[in-house]
Design a protein around this motif. Structure first.
Motif, PDB file in Angstrom:
ATOM      1  N   GLN A 116     -14.371 -17.292 -52.392  1.00 41.75           N
ATOM      2  CA  GLN A 116     -14.805 -16.873 -54.020  1.00 41.75           C
ATOM      3  C   GLN A 116     -16.388 -18.116 -53.605  1.00 41.75           C
ATOM      4  N   PHE A 117     -16.495 -18.653 -52.708  1.00 38.51           N
ATOM      5  CA  PHE A 117     -17.948 -19.089 -53.297  1.00 38.51           C
ATOM      6  C   PHE A 117     -18.150 -19.778 -51.436  1.00 38.51           C
ATOM      7  N   SER A 135     -24.650 -20.446 -57.540  1.00 39.32           N
ATOM      8  CA  SER A 135     -24.006 -20.850 -58.845  1.00 39.32           C
ATOM      9  C   SER A 135     -24.074 -22.390 -58.860  1.00 39.32           C
ATOM     10  N   ASP A 159     -21.513 -16.705 -54.181  1.00 40.43           N
ATOM     11  CA  ASP A 159     -20.724 -15.819 -54.159  1.00 40.43           C
ATOM     12  C   ASP A 159     -20.584 -15.665 -52.877  1.00 40.43           C
ATOM     13  N   LYS A 168     -20.681 -11.365 -53.278  1.00 41.87           N
ATOM     14  CA  LYS A 168     -22.044 -10.283 -54.052  1.00 41.87           C
ATOM     15  C   LYS A 168     -23.121 -10.836 -52.846  1.00 41.87           C
TER      16      LYS A 168
END
Length: 203
Positions: A25-26, A56, A61, A64
């Motif tokens: 996810q990251f 973040s 992300d 994104k």
């Protein structure tokens, strides 16, 4: 869109491919550095050209960031292109299904030999070269793969530019002269072999 330096564009393109194949996810700039060899500072500078909110405290992300890069670079829109020169190389590209998966629509093939056009089996329409102007305009084609012999490359490139082509992938081992606003990428396998051989020799 802000003007992005070409080296940054190249890295961002490679980064989208990396992000698309990760299952996280990251991802942090340090993790990108370990996978690519680019410095964290370079990565952060490249990403600063991209508009959007994808950072973040735990990293970027992944989804994104990939979406934002594609949007900024215009990779989220289908691009139409043609193949000019239907010898072994050009005709092979007529059947390359990955183009559509990557957002590129092959809509026409051209060759100076009418006989070749008549005998080739192709999933896309084929036209004689003298119809390039008409077909390129009609289907709003902006990109071309130029697969003609070296002695025909410059003349054919000029016809493509006149017809409205804005980007040419040139497979002929010649340097094309094109007006400002038209972009050319030269693809020469021998040059790539020489480059990687030199890299091995000097490392």
């Amino acid at each position: 869109m802000n003007l992005i330096p070409e080296p940054s564009v190249e890295r961002l393109l490679s980064l989208t491919r990396l992000l698309d194949h990760l299952d996280v996810q990251f991802i942090t700039s340090s993790e990108i550095e370990s996978r690519t060899g680019w410095s964290s500072n370079t990565i952060r500078k490249d990403i600063s050209y991209i508009e959007g909110s994808f950072a973040s405290p735990v990293g970027y992300d992944r989804q994104k960031l990939a979406t934002a890069i594609k949007s900024t670079l215009g990779l989220d829109k289908v691009q139409r292109f043609c193949v000019v020169g239907l010898g072994r190389l050009g005709s092979a590209y007529l059947h390359y299904s990955v183009f559509r998966e990557e957002g590129y629509e092959l809509v026409a093939g051209f060759d100076s030999s009418v006989n070749r056009i008549e005998i080739l089996h192709s999933p896309v329409p084929l036209y004689p070269a003298y119809k390039m102007g008409e077909v390129i305009s009609r289907f709003q084609i902006t990109l071309a793969l130029l697969c003609v012999p070296p002695e025909e490359a410059q003349k054919t490139a000029e016809r493509l530019v006149t017809a409205g082509i804005k980007g040419i992938i040139n497979f002929a081992p010649v340097v094309l002269q094109v007006p400002e606003g038209v972009h050319v990428r030269n693809v020469n396998v021998v040059d790539e072999l020489r480059a990687i051989s030199a890299t091995i020799q000097c490392s």
